[in-house]
Design a protein around this motif. Sequence first.
Motif, PDB file in Angstrom:
ATOM      1  N   ALA A   1       0.798  -1.229   0.000  1.00 48.95           N
ATOM      2  CA  ALA A   1       0.000   0.000   0.000  1.00 48.95           C
ATOM      3  C   ALA A   1       0.832   1.282   0.000  1.00 48.95           C
ATOM      4  O   ALA A   1       0.506   2.214  -0.746  1.00 48.95           O
ATOM      5  N   PRO A   2       1.911   1.401   0.793  1.00 51.23           N
ATOM      6  CA  PRO A   2       2.693   2.646   0.738  1.00 51.23           C
ATOM      7  C   PRO A   2       3.279   2.923  -0.649  1.00 51.23           C
ATOM      8  O   PRO A   2       3.225   4.061  -1.136  1.00 51.23           O
ATOM      9  N   ALA A   3       3.805   1.895  -1.302  1.00 55.50           N
ATOM     10  CA  ALA A   3       4.378   2.079  -2.649  1.00 55.50           C
ATOM     11  C   ALA A   3       3.279   2.403  -3.656  1.00 55.50           C
ATOM     12  O   ALA A   3       3.463   3.265  -4.534  1.00 55.50           O
ATOM     13  N   ILE A   4       2.148   1.754  -3.545  1.00 54.96           N
ATOM     14  CA  ILE A   4       1.030   2.003  -4.455  1.00 54.96           C
ATOM     15  C   ILE A   4       0.509   3.424  -4.259  1.00 54.96           C
ATOM     16  O   ILE A   4       0.249   4.137  -5.230  1.00 54.96           O
ATOM     17  N   GLN A   5       0.387   3.848  -3.027  1.00 55.68           N
ATOM     18  CA  GLN A   5      -0.052   5.207  -2.754  1.00 55.68           C
ATOM     19  C   GLN A   5       0.920   6.222  -3.342  1.00 55.68           C
ATOM     20  O   GLN A   5       0.517   7.230  -3.920  1.00 55.68           O
ATOM     21  N   GLU A   6       2.215   5.958  -3.219  1.00 55.63           N
ATOM     22  CA  GLU A   6       3.233   6.873  -3.751  1.00 55.63           C
ATOM     23  C   GLU A   6       3.135   6.987  -5.275  1.00 55.63           C
ATOM     24  O   GLU A   6       3.250   8.070  -5.835  1.00 55.63           O
ATOM     25  N   ILE A   7       2.893   5.870  -5.942  1.00 51.20           N
ATOM     26  CA  ILE A   7       2.744   5.884  -7.407  1.00 51.20           C
ATOM     27  C   ILE A   7       1.474   6.641  -7.797  1.00 51.20           C
ATOM     28  O   ILE A   7       1.467   7.438  -8.734  1.00 51.20           O
ATOM     29  N   TYR A   8       0.391   6.390  -7.073  1.00 54.87           N
ATOM     30  CA  TYR A   8      -0.918   6.953  -7.411  1.00 54.87           C
ATOM     31  C   TYR A   8      -1.040   8.443  -7.104  1.00 54.87           C
ATOM     32  O   TYR A   8      -1.733   9.177  -7.810  1.00 54.87           O
ATOM     33  N   ALA A   9      -0.369   8.910  -6.078  1.00 57.37           N
ATOM     34  CA  ALA A   9      -0.539  10.281  -5.576  1.00 57.37           C
ATOM     35  C   ALA A   9      -0.457  11.359  -6.658  1.00 57.37           C
ATOM     36  O   ALA A   9      -1.337  12.224  -6.727  1.00 57.37           O
ATOM     37  N   PRO A  10       0.558  11.364  -7.540  1.00 54.01           N
ATOM     38  CA  PRO A  10       0.607  12.432  -8.545  1.00 54.01           C
ATOM     39  C   PRO A  10      -0.548  12.389  -9.555  1.00 54.01           C
ATOM     40  O   PRO A  10      -0.917  13.412 -10.122  1.00 54.01           O
ATOM     41  N   PHE A  11      -1.139  11.208  -9.753  1.00 56.79           N
ATOM     42  CA  PHE A  11      -2.274  11.099 -10.663  1.00 56.79           C
ATOM     43  C   PHE A  11      -3.520  11.740 -10.058  1.00 56.79           C
ATOM     44  O   PHE A  11      -4.451  12.099 -10.768  1.00 56.79           O
ATOM     45  N   VAL A  12      -3.520  11.881  -8.725  1.00 56.91           N
ATOM     46  CA  VAL A  12      -4.616  12.550  -8.027  1.00 56.91           C
ATOM     47  C   VAL A  12      -4.317  14.039  -7.880  1.00 56.91           C
ATOM     48  O   VAL A  12      -5.131  14.890  -8.228  1.00 56.91           O
ATOM     49  N   SER A  13      -3.118  14.353  -7.392  1.00 54.90           N
ATOM     50  CA  SER A  13      -2.809  15.749  -7.043  1.00 54.90           C
ATOM     51  C   SER A  13      -2.416  16.617  -8.230  1.00 54.90           C
ATOM     52  O   SER A  13      -2.593  17.833  -8.187  1.00 54.90           O
ATOM     53  N   ASP A  14      -1.883  16.018  -9.300  1.00 55.06           N
ATOM     54  CA  ASP A  14      -1.327  16.804 -10.399  1.00 55.06           C
ATOM     55  C   ASP A  14      -1.957  16.547 -11.766  1.00 55.06           C
ATOM     56  O   ASP A  14      -1.520  17.137 -12.749  1.00 55.06           O
ATOM     57  N   ALA A  15      -2.922  15.652 -11.855  1.00 53.12           N
ATOM     58  CA  ALA A  15      -3.446  15.261 -13.167  1.00 53.12           C
ATOM     59  C   ALA A  15      -4.945  14.992 -13.092  1.00 53.12           C
ATOM     60  O   ALA A  15      -5.511  14.860 -12.011  1.00 53.12           O
ATOM     61  N   VAL A  16      -5.553  14.890 -14.254  1.00 57.74           N
ATOM     62  CA  VAL A  16      -6.972  14.536 -14.327  1.00 57.74           C
ATOM     63  C   VAL A  16      -7.159  13.052 -14.617  1.00 57.74           C
ATOM     64  O   VAL A  16      -8.264  12.617 -14.931  1.00 57.74           O
ATOM     65  N   THR A  17      -6.090  12.286 -14.499  1.00 61.91           N
ATOM     66  CA  THR A  17      -6.165  10.845 -14.726  1.00 61.91           C
ATOM     67  C   THR A  17      -7.170  10.210 -13.773  1.00 61.91           C
ATOM     68  O   THR A  17      -7.923   9.327 -14.143  1.00 61.91           O
TER      69      THR A  17
ATOM     70  N   GLU B   1     -10.412  11.556  -8.257  1.00 58.96           N
ATOM     71  CA  GLU B   1     -10.324  11.788  -6.821  1.00 58.96           C
ATOM     72  C   GLU B   1      -9.667  13.147  -6.616  1.00 58.96           C
ATOM     73  O   GLU B   1      -8.795  13.546  -7.382  1.00 58.96           O
ATOM     74  N   TYR B   2     -10.079  13.839  -5.577  1.00 60.80           N
ATOM     75  CA  TYR B   2      -9.495  15.153  -5.270  1.00 60.80           C
ATOM     76  C   TYR B   2      -8.404  15.055  -4.212  1.00 60.80           C
ATOM     77  O   TYR B   2      -7.497  15.862  -4.187  1.00 60.80           O
ATOM     78  N   GLU B   3      -8.530  14.086  -3.308  1.00 57.03           N
ATOM     79  CA  GLU B   3      -7.560  13.909  -2.228  1.00 57.03           C
ATOM     80  C   GLU B   3      -6.855  12.565  -2.401  1.00 57.03           C
ATOM     81  O   GLU B   3      -7.498  11.559  -2.700  1.00 57.03           O
ATOM     82  N   VAL B   4      -5.548  12.568  -2.165  1.00 54.79           N
ATOM     83  CA  VAL B   4      -4.785  11.321  -2.246  1.00 54.79           C
ATOM     84  C   VAL B   4      -5.258  10.404  -1.115  1.00 54.79           C
ATOM     85  O   VAL B   4      -5.279  10.816   0.045  1.00 54.79           O
ATOM     86  N   PRO B   5      -5.633   9.170  -1.446  1.00 56.17           N
ATOM     87  CA  PRO B   5      -6.075   8.246  -0.395  1.00 56.17           C
ATOM     88  C   PRO B   5      -4.927   7.941   0.572  1.00 56.17           C
ATOM     89  O   PRO B   5      -3.761   7.906   0.179  1.00 56.17           O
ATOM     90  N   SER B   6      -5.279   7.675   1.799  1.00 61.74           N
ATOM     91  CA  SER B   6      -4.278   7.310   2.807  1.00 61.74           C
ATOM     92  C   SER B   6      -3.744   5.907   2.519  1.00 61.74           C
ATOM     93  O   SER B   6      -4.338   5.136   1.758  1.00 61.74           O
ATOM     94  N   VAL B   7      -2.640   5.568   3.156  1.00 56.76           N
ATOM     95  CA  VAL B   7      -2.083   4.221   3.035  1.00 56.76           C
ATOM     96  C   VAL B   7      -3.112   3.203   3.542  1.00 56.76           C
ATOM     97  O   VAL B   7      -3.317   2.153   2.924  1.00 56.76           O
ATOM     98  N   SER B   8      -3.776   3.527   4.622  1.00 55.78           N
ATOM     99  CA  SER B   8      -4.802   2.638   5.172  1.00 55.78           C
ATOM    100  C   SER B   8      -5.931   2.408   4.170  1.00 55.78           C
ATOM    101  O   SER B   8      -6.401   1.278   3.996  1.00 55.78           O
ATOM    102  N   GLU B   9      -6.353   3.457   3.476  1.00 57.06           N
ATOM    103  CA  GLU B   9      -7.387   3.320   2.457  1.00 57.06           C
ATOM    104  C   GLU B   9      -6.890   2.447   1.308  1.00 57.06           C
ATOM    105  O   GLU B   9      -7.639   1.623   0.780  1.00 57.06           O
ATOM    106  N   MET B  10      -5.632   2.610   0.924  1.00 56.85           N
ATOM    107  CA  MET B  10      -5.075   1.767  -0.146  1.00 56.85           C
ATOM    108  C   MET B  10      -5.039   0.300   0.282  1.00 56.85           C
ATOM    109  O   MET B  10      -5.321  -0.585  -0.530  1.00 56.85           O
ATOM    110  N   GLU B  11      -4.704   0.038   1.531  1.00 55.52           N
ATOM    111  CA  GLU B  11      -4.728  -1.342   2.042  1.00 55.52           C
ATOM    112  C   GLU B  11      -6.123  -1.928   1.890  1.00 55.52           C
ATOM    113  O   GLU B  11      -6.289  -3.063   1.426  1.00 55.52           O
ATOM    114  N   THR B  12      -7.129  -1.145   2.274  1.00 63.55           N
ATOM    115  CA  THR B  12      -8.517  -1.590   2.173  1.00 63.55           C
ATOM    116  C   THR B  12      -8.896  -1.868   0.724  1.00 63.55           C
ATOM    117  O   THR B  12      -9.548  -2.878   0.423  1.00 63.55           O
ATOM    118  N   ARG B  13      -8.487  -1.001  -0.181  1.00 61.93           N
ATOM    119  CA  ARG B  13      -8.801  -1.200  -1.603  1.00 61.93           C
ATOM    120  C   ARG B  13      -8.154  -2.473  -2.145  1.00 61.93           C
ATOM    121  O   ARG B  13      -8.774  -3.214  -2.913  1.00 61.93           O
TER     122      ARG B  13
END
Length: 192
Positions: free
Chosen positions: A13-29, A32-44
């Motif tokens: 989850a931490p690595a996945i969140q790190e990869i995903y974060a710029p697609f949320v914060s910097d792009a329209v890919t 989502e408006y907020e980067v999910p937490s590591v805990s949320e990524m674990e759940t997903r």
Amino acid sequence: METRIRTATPQDAPAIQEIYAPFVSDAVTSFEYEVPSVSEMETRIVSTLVTHPFLVYVNDQGRVVGYAYATQHKGREGYKWVAESSIYLAPEARGSGVGSELYAKLMDILLRQGFYKVVAGISGSNPVSDSFHRKFGFVLVETWPNFGYKFDSWINVSWYCKELRSTETTSRVNPPIPPIPYSEWRKDETQK
């Protein structure tokens, strides 16, 4: 080089969140408006793996540099033969073949689970993703204009579809067999 694709675990989850974060914060890919937490990524990860594959690509240094997964396209019973796919790569993995390996593996698993179609939604103007999906046999079905809103703009979403198996042989007397949930399919594969 040895293939380094495996099923994701909550520890990824931490690595996945790190990869995903710029697609949320910097792009329209992602819409989502907020980067999910590591805990949320674990759940997903955990919830996805019950029914669908969630794969990671690990590089030679043991670092997760990409991931691909599928979910049910919609929650209705009649859509259970259709998966919706997503793929995200770290900057250093783009253009290296990692994405192609991940997507090929994802498509193979979905086919073997019994899915009939895979859809992918591509937001905004994204010729790299368009080309990538066409390479895998996805066909543009429709573009929904101004369908998502992010960064003070309306964004188009293009929907692509790939047929994994023909629907022509299914009928009332020969209905399609439901896809095997990933958790069950994976157990069967590891026992072979």
